[in-house]
Each structure stands twice: as structure tokens, then as C-alpha cells.
Write an enzyme that holds these catalytic residues in place. Sequence first.
Site, PDB file in Angstrom:
ATOM      1  CD  GLN B 135      -1.930   1.197   3.276  1.00 19.15           C
ATOM      2  OE1 GLN B 135      -3.067   0.239   3.462  1.00 19.15           O
ATOM      3  NE2 GLN B 135      -1.783   2.384   4.032  1.00 19.15           N
ATOM      4  CB  SER B 138       3.276   7.279   4.543  1.00 23.70           C
ATOM      5  OG  SER B 138       2.584   6.573   5.160  1.00 23.70           O
ATOM      6  CB  SER B 170       4.812  -2.327   5.219  1.00 26.63           C
ATOM      7  OG  SER B 170       4.292  -1.162   6.108  1.00 26.63           O
ATOM      8  CD  GLU B 253      -4.307   0.290   9.535  1.00 28.38           C
ATOM      9  OE1 GLU B 253      -4.619   1.636   9.123  1.00 28.38           O
ATOM     10  OE2 GLU B 253      -3.168  -0.030   9.735  1.00 28.38           O
TER      11      GLU B 253
END
Lengths: 368, 413
Positions: B135, B138, B170, B253
Site C-alpha cells: 500500500q 505515506s 511495508s 484496518e
Amino acid sequence: MNFDFSEDEKLVQEQTARYLTDKCGTDAVRAVLEGNEAYSSDVWQGLADMGLMGTALPEAYGGVEAGYLTLCLVAQELGRAVAPVPFSSSIYLAAEALRMFGSETQKELWLPKLATGEVVGTVAVTEGLIEAAADNLQTTVSGGAVSGRKLAVADGGIADLAVVLARGDQGVDMVLVELSGSGVSRHAVETVDPTRDTATIVFDGASSEMLGEPGAGWTQLDRLYDRAAVLFAFEQIGGAQAALDMAVGYANERFAFGRAIGSFQGLKHMMADMYVALKLAESNCYYAAWALASDSPELPLAAATARVSAIQAYQLCSRDNIQVHGGMGFTWEFDCHLYYRRSNYQTLQLGGLSVWENKLIDALAAAA
Amino acid sequence: MDFNDTPQEAEFRAEARAWIAANAPAHLHDALASSTFGGLNTGGEDPIEVSKDWQKKKAEAGWACLMWPTEYGGRGASPIENVIWNQEEGVYGKLSSMFIIGHGMCGPTMIAYASEEQKQRYLPKLASGEEVWCQLFSEPHGGSDLAGLRTRAEKDGDEWVINGQKIWTSGAQNSDYGILITRTDPNVAKHKGLTMFFLDMRSPGVDIRPIKQVNGQSGFNEVYFDDVRIPDAQRLGAVGDGWRVSLTTLMNERMAIGGSIPTGVPELLELVQSLAKDGGSAIEDPAVRSKLADWYAKSAGLRNTASRAISALSKGDIPGPENSIGKLVAGGLMQDVAKFGMDLQGFGSVLMDPKIAEGSARFQAMLLRSPAVRIEGGTDQILRNIIGERVLGLPDDMRADKGLPFNEIPSGN
């Protein structure tokens, strides 16, 4: 998994909340605070009319037998309202002690009267400026005659009946004393929370009856406190919620620097932390309620866990509610101090935070 | 009030338990169980390979991405069945860590916004672990203030051209695909000029650089985009609607059930019962008792809060707002516990060698991992804002960028 209260249990809670909102607003609390009366007899009678003192008591002894889960939710509402009544002393402690340790005769005599509220009971343990323990009690009982001084007895001025811890021939005894009898003198004492009646009681050869086993008084008190701690913890989270609600309400209305003060992160984060402490305590209280209602062997650990986190939550929420209010929070006129007083008074009843931290670790080590 | 399964739940649990007993990689059990914080111990075997093997096996038997529809590789299971599966999967669930972002966030976003053909093509392979997703949200200038992101997407025919940089991504280095939020219009307010895409991570112009973290590991990456071309068909949601699409992702989430976030409290209890102190056991020390009681009460509060959420799911309800406290409490708790556990062991506890340090250096691993827990997926401060504003109903903070077109917002350096 059904880790929640039932609709019936919540219904009793709602009825209690409705009654207290209507009849036990802060004007009723303040009447006691100002010393107009030792406790709110009107609210006490109203709770009695609703049968709430008998919530968890057996039908055979005049109770409603609606269970401890229901009683937990009643306690939460009494805490939210900062109710100035002897409910905790009379029901969570005296009635519970009688139910657990009383003879058939004692139960038949006292429980129905406690269930209707016509008799008020309490527990008398504390003697000095030290945490009471089995080895520092000075009050004695010999041949049924109790002598000694109990320094701080919650509801000691208005109670008719006291469960007294005293040193007997075989160790610490738990005995039952009628406070209207001879050899009993008492006087009201000033405390940090004047909304709760508190007295010093002096026994001078007052007659008593054994409650439970001779010499087993302190063990019995520990067992009693494990159960009462759960109910006290529910009162504490009720009070903590009320203090948090009050802080949030004020932070939304009060403006400074051209904006609502609740928009400042310094205050917003403080209130978020109050919420976190409250929710941790609330979830621990749920678990302790389950352990109490199901007579689980996990009760000592669950009760200590709920009690520790409820003490922390109520102390934090009541303290920081004042902080959110600024100077106004320190005035007699604002209600902030009602929660601050009650939270600190209740923290020390049944033994303070350090006592319950120790109980928690003992239970944890025993379980491991 | 009880902690029992309903008959249907019990049946589901028995089925899951039996399948796991027959199929899980039992030879990895002890290694997985001893995995320290932030690390995955697979007993010397390649962690990616064993993770993919287990995921594939689960997918073939219908135990992957349980809540997704069966036609996309899921099981069509209820939230409570998903919770039960996670409980039963136990330590083997640690093998799912490389798929968490893809399964928990990318997948649900694709289910909500991709075309039917795309869903058929991508979701089953995402579920089975054959393809790994990341994903790309950020940025160096948009973390807590995610909508302040600057990565540009400019339309060129049927394609979009992407330039910019993402960070803290990540698993990007192991990923085949990613979902990417970009700025398509800098002339409107910041939330309004965003658009979401998904892309092949092997597209020309994508440059992935692992970031070395405080604890020496490299779970996160920087990802650079240099004229990367994405077909318009891989746009998720309308142009300018990327913020709303990202909320779908983030909501998924937040639906994750807390309580499983490690706190270090069980490890501390174990330590103080075995450690000698002042001629006795450390658990007899009043300072130890006080701290342990406080921390135990907090960790129990998290566990019991998770039970409330599970009960809500069991009834078909949405968990209450109290479920939002989990990471905020667990992150700080783990940090405090780690420091205290090491303090009790003296200067020798600075040693990181797992052969020497207590419990394979678990407190040291916690110490160096915990700062990240307090930042990733919402910093402690952002979480307090969320609790303050969305749960308690306090007013929003005053914003210097409110209503301004993105390109007029003060940006410092």
C-alpha cells in the site's frame, strides 16, 4: 462468546439511571455536602421502593434475586450519580457478609430488613492511620463483648448494624453488633468526602454475635472484599464516566483564544487518555462481573484487576476534569469536586491502590 | 454473560481446528512460537517461502481471506468466524505477516472499486499468496497528514504518468502489486485533488529502496516513481475521489480486532518469577509488584476489550468505539515493559546476543521495536485526536490549510 449484559440487566440499569437523574441530581448530593442531612433519606427510600437493595439477595430472604450482573449495573449508576446513600456499606458489604457467613437465624433476621432498606448495615475495620491488617487490630472481643475504637466507619453514623473485625481468643473474629445497643458511642467525623456519612465508633463492652467461624474473621473479610471490590469498581467507573462527560461538555462550550478549548490538543489528548483509562477499567469490570456472578475461581484476580484499573480511571478522570475546567473547577459552586472527593474516598475504602496491587500480584502468582 | 461459542461457532471452530491439526507446518511450531517482536523465526527456512507455502495450502482448502466472497478466493465467512479462525490458527498466523497489508487493506479496496474482470484476475492470487501486494500511501511530506501527499499523476492519453516518492511502504521489496494514492489536481483543496490507482510494482520507473530501521531490520521502504505509466483502467474510484477510496482502506484496518497486539506483560511476569532479587524472587519486590499490577491491569483491559468486540461480532453488531484504544495502549506499554525488564537485569541486559540475553533477547527486541508501534498505522498523537474528535465529539483542531487550494498551503521545508 456473549461478553455483555443481557437486555433484562440493562433494563434495570436504565430504570435506575432514570430514577437517579430525576431524583438524585447534584442538588441532592449538595444537600448532604452542605451538612443539611447525613445522607439522602429521600433517595434511599426511592431506591428501596424500586427494590434495588434486594437486587442480588435471595428471594427467600426478601430479595429480588436478579443476580450480581444486575447489581453491578445498579452500582455503576449509583456511582455516576455520586449518590449520597449508604448503599455500598449496607448492600455490598453488610448484607453480603451476612449472606456469605451468617447463620440461618442471622440471615432470616437481618437480610429482609437490609433488602428493604429499613435497616442500614456497614463494616467497621479501620482503627488508625495505617492500612488495617490482621496483625494490627486493637479492638477485642471476649465472651461476645466488643471493646475498642474504629476510627473511620463509612456510614457509621447512620448504620443500625455493623460487621466488626476484632481480636478474639482464636485470632481475628468477624462479629455482628447492633449499634443502638449499650456500650456503643459514635460521633460523625469530617472527611475528604462529606457526601458520605463517616463516623468514629467506640465500643465499650458492646454485645455481639459471631459471624462465621471464630478466628476466621480476616480470611472472611478478604473473601468479602473480593466480592465487594467488583461492585465498588462499577461505582467507580460510573463516576469516572460522569467526570469525563462533564469535562467533554465544558470543553465544547468554553471558548478561549477564539475557539472551543476542546479543540486544543493539550486538553483533547488529556481527555483521550481519560477515555482510555475508563475503557480499560470498564472492560476489566465486565470480566470481574462475570467472575462474581459465576462464582469463578478467577474472582480474586479479576476483582483485583477491576479494582486497580477502576481506582486509576476514577482518580484520573476526576482530577483532570478539574484541570479541563481551570479555575472554575476549583470552586465550590462547580460540581467537579464531588467526583474528586468521591473518587479519593472510594479509593481508600476496602484498602487503597497498593493493597489491591498486592492482591492482584498474589492472585497472579498463584494462578501461574 | 458467558464465554461460550454458539453451536454454529463451535462447529466452525471444530472444523478449523481439525483442518489446522492435519495441515499446518508442525515442524515450524516451536520456532514460530519463539519469534521475538518484529521478527519471524522460521527455524532457518526461507521465511517468504514457508509463508507462501502455508498461504497456498490454506487457499486451496478455502481457509484464506475468510471474509472475502468465495469467487475471489475467500470463504464468504462472517466476522466472528474470521476471529475464531485466527484464534485457532495461533502461532501459524505469524506466517501471514507478509500478507497482512494486501489482505487487510488492498483486497477490500479492490473488492469495492475494481472492475469485475480485475477482481477475477487479481483477488484469488492475492488471497493465495501467489501475488503479494503493498500500500503506497505515506510520503515524506504526508504521514499523519496523509492528504498532504505530493506524488503527482498526470493524464496522458489512456495512461497516467506518476512522479514522486512514497515512504514507509511495508513489504514493497517483496510485492508484485500495490495500491497508490496520488495528487491529480493541486489547484483544489487537499482532500479533493487525490486519485487512487493500483499498479504493477515491476513497472519501469519504480525504484524500491529498503530503509534500515532502528532495530536493524528493513520492513519498510522508500519507493520512487520516475515517469511511471499506469493505464487509466487501473484507476480505483473516480478522479478526485481518492480520499474517499483511501478511507475504505483505512476503515478495514480499523475493523481489525485488537487484543492480539503484544504488550510484553506475560514475558515480564515470567521474568520476575524466575529472576533473583535481594535474596528473594523479583516478584516479591514492592516496586516490581506495583508496576506489574498496573501493567497487568492494562493488558487485561485490552484482552477484555477485545472480548467485547468479539461478542459484538458474534451478535452481528459492529464493535464499539472502545475498540479504538488497542494500539495506543499496547505500544507505550510494550516500551515501558521492555525498559523495566532490562532494568531488572542490570547492565548485562544491553547484550543483544540471543544465545546470552534472557529469553532469546526478547526484551531487547521489544525495546527496539516498540517506537515503531507508537507511530505506524497512526501515531499515538493522531490516535488521541481520533478518540477526542470522533469518539468524544470534541471540536476539530484549527487547521491552517482549511479550504486552501493544495498549491497554496504553507509547506515549510
